[in-house]
Write a protein that holds these residues in place. Structure first.
Motif, PDB file in Angstrom:
ATOM      1  N   TYR A  32       0.782  -1.232   0.000  1.00  0.00           N
ATOM      2  CA  TYR A  32       0.000   0.000   0.000  1.00  0.00           C
ATOM      3  C   TYR A  32       0.816   1.286   0.000  1.00  0.00           C
ATOM      4  CZ  TYR A  32      -3.528  -3.494   0.688  1.00  0.00           C
ATOM      5  OH  TYR A  32      -4.318  -4.604   0.515  1.00  0.00           O
ATOM      6  N   PHE A  40      -5.344  -0.881  -5.569  1.00  0.00           N
ATOM      7  CA  PHE A  40      -6.330  -1.577  -4.740  1.00  0.00           C
ATOM      8  C   PHE A  40      -7.721  -0.952  -4.917  1.00  0.00           C
ATOM      9  CE2 PHE A  40      -8.642  -2.372  -0.747  1.00  0.00           C
ATOM     10  CZ  PHE A  40      -8.850  -3.730  -0.966  1.00  0.00           C
ATOM     11  N   ILE A  43      -9.104  -2.481  -7.902  1.00  0.00           N
ATOM     12  CA  ILE A  43      -9.546  -3.863  -7.642  1.00  0.00           C
ATOM     13  C   ILE A  43     -10.965  -3.864  -7.070  1.00  0.00           C
ATOM     14  CG2 ILE A  43      -9.191  -5.849  -6.089  1.00  0.00           C
ATOM     15  CD1 ILE A  43      -6.183  -5.464  -6.410  1.00  0.00           C
ATOM     16  N   TYR A  49     -14.338  -8.921  -8.426  1.00  0.00           N
ATOM     17  CA  TYR A  49     -13.984  -8.752  -7.000  1.00  0.00           C
ATOM     18  C   TYR A  49     -15.258  -8.365  -6.238  1.00  0.00           C
ATOM     19  CZ  TYR A  49     -11.169  -7.786  -2.888  1.00  0.00           C
ATOM     20  OH  TYR A  49     -10.632  -7.825  -1.622  1.00  0.00           O
ATOM     21  N   GLY A 162     -13.938  -4.793   4.811  1.00  0.00           N
ATOM     22  CA  GLY A 162     -13.121  -5.220   3.672  1.00  0.00           C
ATOM     23  C   GLY A 162     -12.509  -6.594   3.824  1.00  0.00           C
ATOM     24  N   SER A 163     -12.737  -7.258   4.943  1.00  0.00           N
ATOM     25  CA  SER A 163     -12.115  -8.558   5.216  1.00  0.00           C
ATOM     26  C   SER A 163     -10.593  -8.463   5.267  1.00  0.00           C
ATOM     27  CB  SER A 163     -12.546  -9.625   4.196  1.00  0.00           C
ATOM     28  OG  SER A 163     -12.327 -10.913   4.746  1.00  0.00           O
ATOM     29  N   SER A 164     -10.090  -7.301   5.708  1.00  0.00           N
ATOM     30  CA  SER A 164      -8.637  -7.198   5.871  1.00  0.00           C
ATOM     31  C   SER A 164      -8.144  -8.135   6.965  1.00  0.00           C
ATOM     32  CB  SER A 164      -8.249  -5.760   6.216  1.00  0.00           C
ATOM     33  OG  SER A 164      -8.591  -4.931   5.134  1.00  0.00           O
ATOM     34  N   ASN A 167      -6.226 -11.073   5.891  1.00  0.00           N
ATOM     35  CA  ASN A 167      -4.827 -11.001   5.449  1.00  0.00           C
ATOM     36  C   ASN A 167      -3.840 -11.366   6.559  1.00  0.00           C
ATOM     37  OD1 ASN A 167      -5.824  -8.236   3.432  1.00  0.00           O
ATOM     38  ND2 ASN A 167      -5.412 -10.287   2.715  1.00  0.00           N
ATOM     39  N   TYR A 207      -9.393 -13.125  -7.681  1.00  0.00           N
ATOM     40  CA  TYR A 207      -7.968 -12.788  -7.500  1.00  0.00           C
ATOM     41  C   TYR A 207      -7.156 -13.010  -8.785  1.00  0.00           C
ATOM     42  CZ  TYR A 207      -9.131 -12.293  -2.605  1.00  0.00           C
ATOM     43  OH  TYR A 207      -9.693 -11.859  -1.430  1.00  0.00           O
ATOM     44  N   THR A 214      -5.166  -7.088 -10.465  1.00  0.00           N
ATOM     45  CA  THR A 214      -4.596  -7.765  -9.290  1.00  0.00           C
ATOM     46  C   THR A 214      -3.137  -8.152  -9.557  1.00  0.00           C
ATOM     47  OG1 THR A 214      -6.811  -8.597  -8.825  1.00  0.00           O
ATOM     48  CG2 THR A 214      -5.007  -9.579  -7.577  1.00  0.00           C
ATOM     49  N   PHE A 217      -1.156  -5.062  -9.101  1.00  0.00           N
ATOM     50  CA  PHE A 217      -1.085  -4.767  -7.659  1.00  0.00           C
ATOM     51  C   PHE A 217       0.025  -5.603  -7.010  1.00  0.00           C
ATOM     52  CE2 PHE A 217      -3.022  -6.119  -3.467  1.00  0.00           C
ATOM     53  CZ  PHE A 217      -2.984  -4.890  -2.817  1.00  0.00           C
ATOM     54  N   MET A 253      -1.392 -15.470  -2.571  1.00  0.00           N
ATOM     55  CA  MET A 253      -0.822 -14.767  -3.725  1.00  0.00           C
ATOM     56  C   MET A 253       0.693 -14.919  -3.665  1.00  0.00           C
ATOM     57  SD  MET A 253      -3.000 -11.519  -4.982  1.00  0.00           S
ATOM     58  CE  MET A 253      -2.051 -10.287  -4.172  1.00  0.00           C
ATOM     59  N   GLU A 281       0.879 -12.727  -0.080  1.00  0.00           N
ATOM     60  CA  GLU A 281      -0.367 -12.457   0.666  1.00  0.00           C
ATOM     61  C   GLU A 281      -1.132 -13.739   0.928  1.00  0.00           C
ATOM     62  OE1 GLU A 281      -3.544  -8.947   0.281  1.00  0.00           O
ATOM     63  OE2 GLU A 281      -3.923 -10.499  -1.210  1.00  0.00           O
ATOM     64  N   SER A 283      -5.204 -14.533   2.008  1.00  0.00           N
ATOM     65  CA  SER A 283      -6.514 -13.928   2.214  1.00  0.00           C
ATOM     66  C   SER A 283      -7.419 -15.031   2.746  1.00  0.00           C
ATOM     67  CB  SER A 283      -7.018 -13.334   0.895  1.00  0.00           C
ATOM     68  OG  SER A 283      -8.118 -12.506   1.131  1.00  0.00           O
TER      69      SER A 283
HETATM   70  C1  AVI Z   1      -7.248  -5.845   1.571  1.00  0.00           C
HETATM   71  N1  AVI Z   1      -7.587  -7.253   1.386  1.00  0.00           N
HETATM   72  C2  AVI Z   1      -8.763  -7.626   2.183  1.00  0.00           C
HETATM   73  C3  AVI Z   1      -7.677  -7.693   0.002  1.00  0.00           C
HETATM   74  C4  AVI Z   1      -8.059  -9.200  -0.052  1.00  0.00           C
HETATM   75  O1  AVI Z   1      -8.998  -9.519  -0.773  1.00  0.00           O
HETATM   76  O2  AVI Z   1      -7.436  -9.997   0.636  1.00  0.00           O
HETATM   77  C5  AVI Z   1      -6.376  -7.466  -0.731  1.00  0.00           C
HETATM   78  C6  AVI Z   1      -6.367  -8.007  -2.125  1.00  0.00           C
HETATM   79  N2  AVI Z   1      -5.453  -8.783  -2.627  1.00  0.00           N
HETATM   80  C7  AVI Z   1      -5.748  -9.077  -3.866  1.00  0.00           C
HETATM   81  N3  AVI Z   1      -6.912  -8.538  -4.161  1.00  0.00           N
HETATM   82  C8  AVI Z   1      -7.318  -7.832  -3.098  1.00  0.00           C
END
Ligand code: AVI
Length: 320
Positions: A32, A40, A43, A49, A162-164, A167, A207, A214, A217, A253, A281, A283
């Motif tokens: 970020y 983002f 996305i 998404y 956002g379901s962060s 992560n 994704y 994505t 990103f 990811m 990442e 998720s």
């Molecule tokens: C911020 N977060 C919740 C997103 C997710 O879906 O995990 C980040 C993201 N990574 C890829 N697309 C979006």
């Protein structure tokens, strides 16, 4: 001559440590910077998404009930606020229902983006909440952090959409939920968005968008490393990979090397062969009961949950 962007504390060190580890990894918090935050945002508007629009629709559809659950006169604290779009929906819903919020305290690692978002939010809500105190805090909320003193009667509500939370791996998520509890204190609560376990094909599509946003990103991590951490990644040598692992109930990811190559980061050399990956990442996805059990480990009690008819996403209201 334009000054080089200032390297944030820890990025180069974290990158070197992550590339030296086995398996190689990098924290998703480094996605970020300004470019990554803008990607983002894109996305969030992609057809594939679903989380953003589903959660926003849930907030709108249940606004009165949510506002009543949260109650009046609380300062809304939003870690990782980004563009603060959902906060606008929430704050407006609270005002409309007569549950006037006491203030809004967004926290984000990307300072410029945060200040711009706070200014936009103030302008957007000028009609409904002209005097709302908005106190943006540019900080990494994963590091030890002192929040400003609470407003008037001190009641605070955490808002983490956002379901962060997905992560973070489950144990880290529990630690974060404990940290939120410390910030919020007694009498407050937490409204948190959580992506649900579902058909892996739906997850895969979200994704691996055909527009390639994505992927951009994910690859921006290497561009950022070149800009800020003295790295020389050749982007054409890397590809985005995202896949669902059912045993962990998560999308992973990765950035995968397309060939044998050597990359220098902050004076250190790293060798890769074709197929080597850097895990960028997780998720994690949760069932409603699974997330409630996780929150309980951090001392949060499940009060209400709102979900959409397709069972894609859940919004949980938790108190201590
Ligand atoms: C911020 N977060 C919740 C997103 C997710 O879906 O995990 C980040 C993201 N990574 C890829 N697309 C979006």
């Amino acid at each position: 001559m334009q000054a080089a962007p200032r390297a944030p504390a820890g990025f180069a060190e974290d990158l070197v440590a992550g590339l030296s580890a086995q398996p190689r990894r990098l924290s998703p918090k480094w996605f970020y910077d300004d470019a990554g935050s803008a990607l983002f945002d894109r996305i969030c508007h992609l057809p594939a998404y679903y989380p953003t629009r589903t959660e926003t629709a849930l907030l709108a559809a249940h606004a009165d009930e949510i506002a009543a659950a949260l109650g009046p006169d609380a300062e809304i604290v939003e870690p990782g606020a980004g563009s603060a779009r959902k906060a606008r929906v929430l704050l407006r819903a609270m005002q409309r229902g007569g549950w006037r919020p006491a203030g809004y305290l967004p926290i984000d690692i990307s300072g410029d983006h945060l200040r711009a978002a706070a200014a936009e939010l103030r302008a957007d809500l000028a009609d409904a909440l002209p005097d709302l105190p908005v106190r943006p805090l540019a900080a990494d909320f994963l590091l030890p952090l002192q929040l400003p003193a609470p407003l008037a009667d001190g009641r605070r509500i955490g808002f983490y959409p956002g379901s962060s939370i997905g992560n973070f791996e489950p144990d880290e998520a529990v630690a974060l939920l404990c940290r939120f509890a410390d910030w919020i204190g007694p009498g407050g609560g937490l409204l948190i968005g959580v992506d649900r376990v579902k058909d892996p094909q739906v997850l895969h599509a979200a994704y691996n968008d055909p527009e390639g946003v994505t992927a951009a990103f994910n690859l921006n991590l290497w561009q950022r490393a070149n800009r800020e951490a003295g790295a020389d990644f050749d982007l054409s040598g890397w590809q985005h990979a995202a896949f669902y692992t059912p045993v962990h109930q998560r999308i992973e990811m990765h950035l995968v090397s397309r060939r044998t190559q050597t990359v220098t980061v902050a004076g250190r050399r790293f060798d890769f062969v074709e197929g080597d990956s850097v895990h960028t990442e997780n998720s994690c996805k949760y069932t409603v009961a699974g997330f409630q059990a996780l929150a309980a480990r951090a001392g949060w009690q499940a009060r209400q949950v709102w979900s959409d008819p397709q069972a894609l996403f859940s919004l949980h209201w938790l108190t201590r």
